[in-house]
Scaffold this motif. Structure first.
Motif, PDB file in Angstrom:
ATOM      1  N   SER A  88       0.822  -1.206   0.000  1.00 32.82           N
ATOM      2  CA  SER A  88       0.000   0.000   0.000  1.00 32.82           C
ATOM      3  C   SER A  88       0.857   1.257   0.000  1.00 32.82           C
ATOM      4  O   SER A  88       0.443   2.300  -0.527  1.00 32.82           O
ATOM      5  CB  SER A  88      -0.926   0.011   1.220  1.00 32.82           C
ATOM      6  OG  SER A  88      -1.856  -1.046   1.159  1.00 32.82           O
ATOM      7  N   ARG A  89       2.040   1.165   0.574  1.00 27.90           N
ATOM      8  CA  ARG A  89       2.947   2.314   0.585  1.00 27.90           C
ATOM      9  C   ARG A  89       3.325   2.711  -0.840  1.00 27.90           C
ATOM     10  O   ARG A  89       3.565   3.895  -1.117  1.00 27.90           O
ATOM     11  CB  ARG A  89       4.196   1.972   1.409  1.00 27.90           C
ATOM     12  CG  ARG A  89       5.250   3.056   1.431  1.00 27.90           C
ATOM     13  CD  ARG A  89       4.721   4.377   1.945  1.00 27.90           C
ATOM     14  NE  ARG A  89       5.703   5.447   1.791  1.00 27.90           N
ATOM     15  CZ  ARG A  89       5.399   6.721   1.686  1.00 27.90           C
ATOM     16  NH1 ARG A  89       4.140   7.113   1.723  1.00 27.90           N
ATOM     17  NH2 ARG A  89       6.350   7.630   1.555  1.00 27.90           N
ATOM     18  N   ILE A  90       3.374   1.751  -1.767  1.00 28.03           N
ATOM     19  CA  ILE A  90       3.673   2.081  -3.159  1.00 28.03           C
ATOM     20  C   ILE A  90       2.575   2.982  -3.721  1.00 28.03           C
ATOM     21  O   ILE A  90       2.853   3.957  -4.432  1.00 28.03           O
ATOM     22  CB  ILE A  90       3.815   0.799  -4.000  1.00 28.03           C
ATOM     23  CG1 ILE A  90       4.998  -0.027  -3.497  1.00 28.03           C
ATOM     24  CG2 ILE A  90       3.980   1.127  -5.476  1.00 28.03           C
ATOM     25  CD1 ILE A  90       5.141  -1.361  -4.195  1.00 28.03           C
ATOM     26  N   ALA A  91       1.331   2.665  -3.406  1.00 27.47           N
ATOM     27  CA  ALA A  91       0.224   3.513  -3.868  1.00 27.47           C
ATOM     28  C   ALA A  91       0.354   4.923  -3.293  1.00 27.47           C
ATOM     29  O   ALA A  91       0.102   5.914  -3.999  1.00 27.47           O
ATOM     30  CB  ALA A  91      -1.107   2.886  -3.464  1.00 27.47           C
ATOM     31  N   GLU A  92       0.759   5.040  -2.027  1.00 27.80           N
ATOM     32  CA  GLU A  92       0.940   6.363  -1.434  1.00 27.80           C
ATOM     33  C   GLU A  92       2.045   7.136  -2.150  1.00 27.80           C
ATOM     34  O   GLU A  92       1.917   8.340  -2.392  1.00 27.80           O
ATOM     35  CB  GLU A  92       1.277   6.222   0.049  1.00 27.80           C
ATOM     36  CG  GLU A  92       0.132   5.662   0.891  1.00 27.80           C
ATOM     37  CD  GLU A  92       0.529   5.511   2.354  1.00 27.80           C
ATOM     38  OE1 GLU A  92       1.569   6.096   2.748  1.00 27.80           O
ATOM     39  OE2 GLU A  92      -0.189   4.823   3.100  1.00 27.80           O
ATOM     40  N   ARG A  93       3.119   6.443  -2.501  1.00 27.05           N
ATOM     41  CA  ARG A  93       4.214   7.119  -3.214  1.00 27.05           C
ATOM     42  C   ARG A  93       3.759   7.630  -4.573  1.00 27.05           C
ATOM     43  O   ARG A  93       4.143   8.736  -4.993  1.00 27.05           O
ATOM     44  CB  ARG A  93       5.394   6.153  -3.382  1.00 27.05           C
ATOM     45  CG  ARG A  93       6.131   5.817  -2.109  1.00 27.05           C
ATOM     46  CD  ARG A  93       7.194   4.769  -2.353  1.00 27.05           C
ATOM     47  NE  ARG A  93       8.168   5.225  -3.342  1.00 27.05           N
ATOM     48  CZ  ARG A  93       9.102   4.431  -3.887  1.00 27.05           C
ATOM     49  NH1 ARG A  93       9.151   3.145  -3.530  1.00 27.05           N
ATOM     50  NH2 ARG A  93       9.956   4.909  -4.766  1.00 27.05           N
ATOM     51  N   ARG A  95       0.644   8.445  -5.349  1.00 29.53           N
ATOM     52  CA  ARG A  95      -0.263   9.581  -5.116  1.00 29.53           C
ATOM     53  C   ARG A  95       0.503  10.856  -4.785  1.00 29.53           C
ATOM     54  O   ARG A  95       0.036  11.960  -5.060  1.00 29.53           O
ATOM     55  CB  ARG A  95      -1.233   9.247  -3.980  1.00 29.53           C
ATOM     56  CG  ARG A  95      -2.217   8.141  -4.311  1.00 29.53           C
ATOM     57  CD  ARG A  95      -3.283   8.017  -3.227  1.00 29.53           C
ATOM     58  NE  ARG A  95      -4.136   6.857  -3.466  1.00 29.53           N
ATOM     59  CZ  ARG A  95      -4.021   5.698  -2.831  1.00 29.53           C
ATOM     60  NH1 ARG A  95      -3.087   5.564  -1.889  1.00 29.53           N
ATOM     61  NH2 ARG A  95      -4.822   4.691  -3.096  1.00 29.53           N
ATOM     62  N   GLU A  96       1.683  10.708  -4.178  1.00 29.92           N
ATOM     63  CA  GLU A  96       2.480  11.874  -3.803  1.00 29.92           C
ATOM     64  C   GLU A  96       3.472  12.285  -4.894  1.00 29.92           C
ATOM     65  O   GLU A  96       4.117  13.335  -4.769  1.00 29.92           O
ATOM     66  CB  GLU A  96       3.254  11.566  -2.516  1.00 29.92           C
ATOM     67  CG  GLU A  96       2.361  11.314  -1.312  1.00 29.92           C
ATOM     68  CD  GLU A  96       3.120  10.748  -0.128  1.00 29.92           C
ATOM     69  OE1 GLU A  96       4.343  10.479  -0.293  1.00 29.92           O
ATOM     70  OE2 GLU A  96       2.517  10.560   0.941  1.00 29.92           O
ATOM     71  N   ALA A  97       3.615  11.486  -5.946  1.00 26.13           N
ATOM     72  CA  ALA A  97       4.614  11.769  -6.982  1.00 26.13           C
ATOM     73  C   ALA A  97       4.285  13.065  -7.713  1.00 26.13           C
ATOM     74  O   ALA A  97       3.131  13.339  -8.036  1.00 26.13           O
ATOM     75  CB  ALA A  97       4.678  10.604  -7.973  1.00 26.13           C
ATOM     76  N   THR A  98       5.313  13.865  -7.976  1.00 27.87           N
ATOM     77  CA  THR A  98       5.140  15.107  -8.730  1.00 27.87           C
ATOM     78  C   THR A  98       5.779  15.030 -10.113  1.00 27.87           C
ATOM     79  O   THR A  98       5.600  15.938 -10.927  1.00 27.87           O
ATOM     80  CB  THR A  98       5.751  16.289  -7.959  1.00 27.87           C
ATOM     81  OG1 THR A  98       7.144  16.038  -7.734  1.00 27.87           O
ATOM     82  CG2 THR A  98       5.045  16.477  -6.620  1.00 27.87           C
ATOM     83  N   THR A  99       6.534  13.958 -10.375  1.00 33.29           N
ATOM     84  CA  THR A  99       7.162  13.788 -11.687  1.00 33.29           C
ATOM     85  C   THR A  99       6.948  12.371 -12.183  1.00 33.29           C
ATOM     86  O   THR A  99       6.650  11.462 -11.405  1.00 33.29           O
ATOM     87  CB  THR A  99       8.686  14.059 -11.609  1.00 33.29           C
ATOM     88  OG1 THR A  99       9.297  13.028 -10.806  1.00 33.29           O
ATOM     89  CG2 THR A  99       8.976  15.412 -10.994  1.00 33.29           C
ATOM     90  N   GLU A 105       9.711   5.184 -10.500  1.00 29.69           N
ATOM     91  CA  GLU A 105      10.554   4.581  -9.461  1.00 29.69           C
ATOM     92  C   GLU A 105       9.703   3.778  -8.476  1.00 29.69           C
ATOM     93  O   GLU A 105      10.117   2.715  -8.005  1.00 29.69           O
ATOM     94  CB  GLU A 105      11.327   5.672  -8.731  1.00 29.69           C
ATOM     95  CG  GLU A 105      12.289   5.146  -7.684  1.00 29.69           C
ATOM     96  CD  GLU A 105      13.058   6.254  -6.993  1.00 29.69           C
ATOM     97  OE1 GLU A 105      13.739   5.963  -5.993  1.00 29.69           O
ATOM     98  OE2 GLU A 105      12.976   7.408  -7.457  1.00 29.69           O
ATOM     99  N   ALA A 106       8.505   4.276  -8.153  1.00 29.26           N
ATOM    100  CA  ALA A 106       7.631   3.551  -7.232  1.00 29.26           C
ATOM    101  C   ALA A 106       7.177   2.230  -7.829  1.00 29.26           C
ATOM    102  O   ALA A 106       7.005   1.237  -7.112  1.00 29.26           O
ATOM    103  CB  ALA A 106       6.425   4.415  -6.876  1.00 29.26           C
ATOM    104  N   LEU A 107       6.985   2.195  -9.143  1.00 31.32           N
ATOM    105  CA  LEU A 107       6.503   0.980  -9.799  1.00 31.32           C
ATOM    106  C   LEU A 107       7.576  -0.085  -9.946  1.00 31.32           C
ATOM    107  O   LEU A 107       7.253  -1.241 -10.248  1.00 31.32           O
ATOM    108  CB  LEU A 107       5.929   1.312 -11.183  1.00 31.32           C
ATOM    109  CG  LEU A 107       4.585   2.055 -11.189  1.00 31.32           C
ATOM    110  CD1 LEU A 107       4.222   2.477 -12.598  1.00 31.32           C
ATOM    111  CD2 LEU A 107       3.489   1.171 -10.601  1.00 31.32           C
TER     112      LEU A 107
END
Length: 219
Positions: A88-93, A95-99, A105-107
């Motif tokens: 779930s932390r990947i989904a949060e990253r 949602r917070e990604a700006t680029t 990188e999260a994927l």
């Protein structure tokens, strides 16, 4: 936590976390209620033991647990975040990604060919299929084939599409127009010094159209 008339021991609590704190229990999801019950075929002593362990884990995770006296315990077992919380932390990253680079990188943790989460899920499906191969009941070979089909067809499509999505995002090198961090600074080449920052305006919220008015009788 209580013993029902059928001698099962449902663990009633927060469904999202109860499953990780009381892994021996099975979820029962109905229209108006959700609870967890002990597996079938256990002795009353085994039911009491796993119920007591679940009470200790739930209290160790910070839950207030009401239970029968048979299940009550003063012990607290350490609770660790389940694997699902890490995913779930990947989904949060994202949602917070700006680029696009941050999203790509999260994927990586999902799509890595050898040690990614989807690769590990493929191993779980294969291992569960292998387990059913020699289990002995008539339906077990069908279950094994079904699990391998899910791994080869459905999971394979997800892995391929997500990997392509990740590669495309990594190659774009773009800011997300709706998530860029505002520096509140005017560009140096801006001729009008009273101008505001160059961030794109927030998306407009379209107002809902007024409800239709019934036409009155003409005179």
């Amino acid at each position: 936590m209580t013993r029902t008339p059928t001698n099962s021991s449902p663990a009633v609590g927060t469904p999202r976390r109860t499953a990780s704190c009381s892994a021996r229990f099975l979820a029962v999801i109905r229209v108006h209620e959700t609870y967890h019950r002990a597996p079938a075929g256990l002795s009353e002593g085994d039911e009491s033991r796993i119920a007591t362990e679940a009470v200790a884990r739930l209290r160790g995770a910070g839950y207030q647990v009401d239970c029968d006296e048979d299940f009550d315990t003063t012990a607290y077992q350490s609770s660790y975040l389940p694997v699902g919380a890490s995913v779930s932390r990947i989904a949060e990253r994202i949602r917070e990604a700006t680029t696009t680079e941050e999203a790509a990188e999260a994927l990586v943790e999902l799509t890595a060919a050898h040690d990614g989460i989807l690769a590990a899920l493929d191993e779980v499906l294969a291992a569960t299929a292998d387990f059913h191969d020699g289990l002995g009941q008539a339906a077990d070979p069908y279950i094994a084939r079904r699990l391998r089909y899910l791994a080869d067809e459905h999971l394979g499509v997800i892995r391929t599409d997500l990997s392509d999505t990740r590669n495309t995002l990594a190659d774009r090198h773009e800011l997300h127009p709706g998530r860029s961090t505002c520096t509140e600074k005017v560009p140096a080449n801006e001729r009008e010094r009273s101008a505001v920052c160059a961030c794109p305006p927030p998306p407009r919220t379209l107002l809902a159209p007024p409800p239709p008015v019934a036409a009155g009788l003409r005179r």
